[in-house]
Design a protein around this motif. Structure first.
Motif, PDB file in Angstrom:
ATOM      1  N   ASN A 179       0.823  -1.213   0.000  1.00 19.76           N
ATOM      2  CA  ASN A 179       0.000   0.000   0.000  1.00 19.76           C
ATOM      3  C   ASN A 179       0.859   1.266   0.000  1.00 19.76           C
ATOM      4  N   GLY A 180       1.969   1.202  -0.735  1.00 18.66           N
ATOM      5  CA  GLY A 180       2.835   2.361  -0.883  1.00 18.66           C
ATOM      6  C   GLY A 180       3.834   2.576   0.238  1.00 18.66           C
ATOM      7  N   VAL A 181       3.861   1.687   1.212  1.00 21.36           N
ATOM      8  CA  VAL A 181       4.766   1.820   2.355  1.00 21.36           C
ATOM      9  C   VAL A 181       5.812   0.710   2.315  1.00 21.36           C
ATOM     10  N   THR A 182       7.080   1.063   2.420  1.00 25.73           N
ATOM     11  CA  THR A 182       8.143   0.064   2.443  1.00 25.73           C
ATOM     12  C   THR A 182       8.135  -0.660   3.783  1.00 25.73           C
ATOM     13  N   LEU A 183       8.029  -2.000   3.725  1.00 26.84           N
ATOM     14  CA  LEU A 183       7.990  -2.806   4.933  1.00 26.84           C
ATOM     15  C   LEU A 183       9.300  -3.515   5.223  1.00 26.84           C
ATOM     16  N   PHE A 184      10.100  -3.741   4.189  1.00 25.11           N
ATOM     17  CA  PHE A 184      11.326  -4.522   4.380  1.00 25.11           C
ATOM     18  C   PHE A 184      12.266  -4.272   3.221  1.00 25.11           C
ATOM     19  N   GLU A 185      13.572  -4.241   3.518  1.00 24.47           N
ATOM     20  CA  GLU A 185      14.607  -4.119   2.497  1.00 24.47           C
ATOM     21  C   GLU A 185      15.776  -5.021   2.869  1.00 24.47           C
ATOM     22  N   ASN A 186      16.419  -5.566   1.859  1.00 28.88           N
ATOM     23  CA  ASN A 186      17.629  -6.351   2.080  1.00 28.88           C
ATOM     24  C   ASN A 186      18.588  -6.110   0.910  1.00 28.88           C
TER      25      ASN A 186
ATOM     26  N   SER B  94      14.928 -14.213   3.173  1.00 33.02           N
ATOM     27  CA  SER B  94      14.937 -13.177   4.214  1.00 33.02           C
ATOM     28  C   SER B  94      13.557 -12.550   4.384  1.00 33.02           C
ATOM     29  N   VAL B  95      12.791 -12.429   3.296  1.00 38.35           N
ATOM     30  CA  VAL B  95      11.416 -11.923   3.396  1.00 38.35           C
ATOM     31  C   VAL B  95      10.562 -12.908   4.200  1.00 38.35           C
ATOM     32  N   TYR B  96      10.661 -14.164   3.863  1.00 39.50           N
ATOM     33  CA  TYR B  96       9.920 -15.218   4.571  1.00 39.50           C
ATOM     34  C   TYR B  96      10.228 -15.168   6.076  1.00 39.50           C
TER      35      TYR B  96
END
Length: 206
Positions: free
Chosen positions: A21-28, A39-41
């Motif tokens: 929804n336009g918001v960054t939740l995770f980065e690697n 890493s997402v899992y």
């Protein structure tokens, strides 16, 4: 009868970033696709052992669908047959087909062969969520929001489905992107109108 439909939720996984929804939740940053998907899992604390057996296309689509539906989807409002999936990509299952081809010279791998169809990712999403509605996978040169809209509108306008997950999921080597939309007939909160313009705006953000 044609009526307005709404995008209740969106999720994109691309370029080592997870956005909802336009918001960054995770980065690697810097991780290759295999390490990044794992890493997402792990970051979202999913518990689904079958994930480890999937090919990268199925992992990508499955993760995107899980995050798309997480906390936002009131599935108890629907019967399993009322929820479907429409996906597209440009490379079909080529990423896994090439891996399977590499095994043929030695011992062909059944565990790799099972993922040599692009629609297996839809099966993984549906099995996980007990979705039993209509589904389809289309191979296209590029993301075509108008085409996806046409398919989903037909299914919802004719009451074949009441809700649909649709969008793009594509992997080839280290090049990957998934953008999924949850489309419903009723407007919830800040939901966007389901339209090619809005889909393109979201898809092109990352």
């Amino acid at each position: 009868m044609a009526t307005n439909k709404y995008i209740s939720s969106t999720c994109t996984i691309a370029k080592n970033v997870v956005s909802k929804n336009g918001v960054t939740l995770f980065e690697n940053p810097g991780a290759d696709i295999t390490a990044f998907l794992l890493s997402v899992y792990q970051h979202f604390h999913f518990n689904y052992p079958k994930f480890y057996k999937m090919d990268n296309l199925s992992k990508l689509g499955w993760l995107t669908a899980e995050i798309l539906l997480k906390d936002d989807f009131e599935r108890f409002n629907y019967e399993p047959e009322e929820i479907g999936v429409v996906l597209t990509n440009s490379n079909s299952s080529l990423d896994n087909d090439l891996k399977y081809f590499d095994t043929i010279s030695d011992i062909p791998s059944p565990s790799v062969f099972v993922y040599t169809l692009p629609n297996i990712v839809i099966g993984e999403i549906c099995i996980r969520n007990n979705f039993k509605g209509e589904h389809a996978f289309f191979i296209q040169e590029k993301f075509d929001a108008a085409f996806i809209g046409q398919q989903v509108n037909y299914l919802l306008d004719n009451n074949i489905l009441q809700a649909c997950i649709c969008g793009w999921a594509d992997v080839l080597g280290q090049d990957y992107k998934a953008t999924l939309f949850l489309v419903e007939k009723k407007k919830n909160g800040q939901a966007l109108l389901f339209s090619p313009e809005n889909m393109n705006g979201i898809f092109n953000t990352i």
